[in-house]
Scaffold this active site. Sequence first.
Site, PDB file in Angstrom:
ATOM      1  N   ASP A   1       3.007  -4.861   7.830  1.00 47.44           N
ATOM      2  CA  ASP A   1       1.796  -4.054   7.742  1.00 47.44           C
ATOM      3  C   ASP A   1       0.604  -5.003   7.857  1.00 47.44           C
ATOM      4  O   ASP A   1       0.254  -5.699   6.901  1.00 47.44           O
ATOM      5  CB  ASP A   1       1.791  -3.294   6.407  1.00 47.44           C
TER       6      ASP A   1
ATOM      7  N   GLN B   1      -4.691  -5.355   6.820  1.00 45.29           N
ATOM      8  CA  GLN B   1      -5.754  -6.229   6.309  1.00 45.29           C
ATOM      9  C   GLN B   1      -5.725  -7.603   6.965  1.00 45.29           C
ATOM     10  O   GLN B   1      -6.609  -8.420   6.714  1.00 45.29           O
ATOM     11  CB  GLN B   1      -5.624  -6.391   4.787  1.00 45.29           C
TER      12      GLN B   1
ATOM     13  N   CYS C   1      -4.842   2.582  -3.617  1.00 41.36           N
ATOM     14  CA  CYS C   1      -3.587   3.066  -3.020  1.00 41.36           C
ATOM     15  C   CYS C   1      -2.443   2.085  -3.250  1.00 41.36           C
ATOM     16  O   CYS C   1      -1.573   1.915  -2.381  1.00 41.36           O
ATOM     17  CB  CYS C   1      -3.748   3.351  -1.525  1.00 41.36           C
TER      18      CYS C   1
ATOM     19  N   LYS D   1     -10.411  -0.678  10.662  1.00 40.84           N
ATOM     20  CA  LYS D   1     -10.628  -1.843   9.800  1.00 40.84           C
ATOM     21  C   LYS D   1     -11.001  -3.074  10.623  1.00 40.84           C
ATOM     22  O   LYS D   1     -11.432  -4.075  10.083  1.00 40.84           O
ATOM     23  CB  LYS D   1      -9.359  -2.143   8.994  1.00 40.84           C
TER      24      LYS D   1
ATOM     25  N   HIS E   1       0.874  -1.183   0.000  1.00 36.55           N
ATOM     26  CA  HIS E   1       0.000   0.000   0.000  1.00 36.55           C
ATOM     27  C   HIS E   1       0.910   1.232   0.000  1.00 36.55           C
ATOM     28  O   HIS E   1       2.033   1.168   0.504  1.00 36.55           O
ATOM     29  CB  HIS E   1      -0.838  -0.054   1.284  1.00 36.55           C
TER      30      HIS E   1
HETATM   31  N1  C6P Z   1      -6.332   0.541   2.869  1.00 30.39           N
HETATM   32  C1  C6P Z   1      -8.192   0.230   1.326  1.00 30.39           C
HETATM   33  O1  C6P Z   1      -9.285   0.541   0.837  1.00 30.39           O
HETATM   34  P1  C6P Z   1      -4.871   3.742   7.280  1.00 30.39           P
HETATM   35  O2  C6P Z   1      -5.377   4.665   6.197  1.00 30.39           O
HETATM   36  O3  C6P Z   1      -3.644   4.266   7.989  1.00 30.39           O
HETATM   37  O4  C6P Z   1      -5.946   3.313   8.220  1.00 30.39           O
HETATM   38  O5  C6P Z   1      -4.446   2.378   6.537  1.00 30.39           O
HETATM   39  C2  C6P Z   1      -3.530   2.434   5.479  1.00 30.39           C
HETATM   40  C3  C6P Z   1      -3.317   1.084   4.904  1.00 30.39           C
HETATM   41  C4  C6P Z   1      -2.081   0.477   5.053  1.00 30.39           C
HETATM   42  N2  C6P Z   1      -1.862  -0.761   4.596  1.00 30.39           N
HETATM   43  C5  C6P Z   1      -2.811  -1.473   3.982  1.00 30.39           C
HETATM   44  C6  C6P Z   1      -2.506  -2.866   3.523  1.00 30.39           C
HETATM   45  C7  C6P Z   1      -4.078  -0.919   3.798  1.00 30.39           C
HETATM   46  O6  C6P Z   1      -5.021  -1.645   3.192  1.00 30.39           O
HETATM   47  C8  C6P Z   1      -4.349   0.395   4.246  1.00 30.39           C
HETATM   48  C9  C6P Z   1      -5.665   1.042   3.982  1.00 30.39           C
HETATM   49  C10 C6P Z   1      -7.670   1.010   2.510  1.00 30.39           C
HETATM   50  O7  C6P Z   1      -7.542  -0.713   0.886  1.00 30.39           O
HETATM   51  C11 C6P Z   1      -7.765   2.472   2.283  1.00 30.39           C
HETATM   52  S1  C6P Z   1      -6.687   3.025   1.011  1.00 30.39           S
END
Ligand code: C6P
Length: 413
Positions: free
Chosen positions: A207, A210, A371, A233, A130
């Site tokens: 990370d 997910q 992203c 999430k 991401h």
């Molecule tokens: N992905 C998606 O629709 P934040 O924004 O900090 O809560 O998470 C960022 C982030 C980092 N790593 C991964 C693997 C992610 O999936 C995400 C957030 C969302 O896939 C919003 S772009």
Amino acid sequence: MSTTAIAEALQIDQVRADFPLLSREMRGHPLVFLDSAASSQKPRVVLETIDHYYRYQHANVHRGVYTLSQEATEAYETARAKVRRFLNAAHNREIIFVRGATEGINLVSSSFGRKYLKEGDEVLITAMEHHSNIVPWQMACEQSGAVLKVVPVNERGELQMDDFEQLLSERTKIVAVVHVSNTLGTINPVEEIIARAHKLDIPVLVDGSQAAPHLQVDVQALDADFYVFSGHKVFGPTGIGVLYGKEKWLHALPPYQGGGEMIETVTFEKTTYNELPHKFEAGTPNMAGAIGLGAALDYVERLGQAAIGRHEDELLAYATGLLEAIEGLRIIGTAERKASVISFLVEGTHPYDVGTLLDKQGIAVRTGHHCTQPLMDRYGIPGTIRASFALYNDRSDIDRFVAGLERALRMLR
Ligand code: C6P
């Protein structure tokens, strides 16, 4: 176990009833919410916990001698203990509350980069990261003169582990890898990645954005050095997330931000820093967020991560089977080990048009690059349609989604 038995194991009707938003109508249809990978809905217990906190418990933490402040501090620190248990971390002091996964990664890239990265060093990430696990490392490389290296992904959306092995070297100072891809659904072999990196004494940041909502995460079994995820999430509130760091690393890294709470003593000449975890929590923290997250993690544990995983695996297999039968539909991400995300394209249509026509039928999916622009470049595509499932989805959601998709495609092709 049969499909019905699995759904019963999760008591799916009861689960759905726990999420008030799922009973909404959208454009005249019952809502079908298939965008939990972007952000999940919240169970009533999380909403009530936050409401209760603000009504009866709120005061600033770690500051007051008065009872209310002590109660708020206890609730906040109890939430930290719940996160510790959720990740199976060894100590509460290894749990840092941050705004989300993005801030957690920025904290590590910034503090680690300042202390350990220099010209000629390498940071190893993967082609399925991401932007939140790319850009902070690019910034750290720009500042230090280090070089960003990328492990490629094969056509199925799996990491090419031979390349990973070759890219690891004594120049590699840190590896940063996504546990579950938000675009492909791939579950990466992070245990193996960590083991191989550790042979060369290279720390690994995972990370887990997910992974946390879908898998049982055990940072000690993984031997991860850093692990991040976002509260929103995993059925918790927005604006709160977690950075797990091994104690030895959190001691070694310099603070990320300066301010109240992270200090021990301050004079104009010199500041000494607070003990862990407070050294990394400058300023008044998001108490309501942390306490709400604690309630969300309790909720997940009550349902049981194993039951959640089985239920989602079954939904993924069911949806994949139905989508594969649609002519001209191509699934992007067909890894052997996948979590509940399906990205796809349909010949002769644009993802935005499909997403818009689904929305008209009350079906929420995400369209675009998610992203992960470099990953889109890898496949030579501008974006995908992405359906993602959570513990509150069931087969009727998938049936409505597939019927809605077929209707949209009849209009577009
Ligand atoms: N992905 C998606 O629709 P934040 O924004 O900090 O809560 O998470 C960022 C982030 C980092 N790593 C991964 C693997 C992610 O999936 C995400 C957030 C969302 O896939 C919003 S772009």
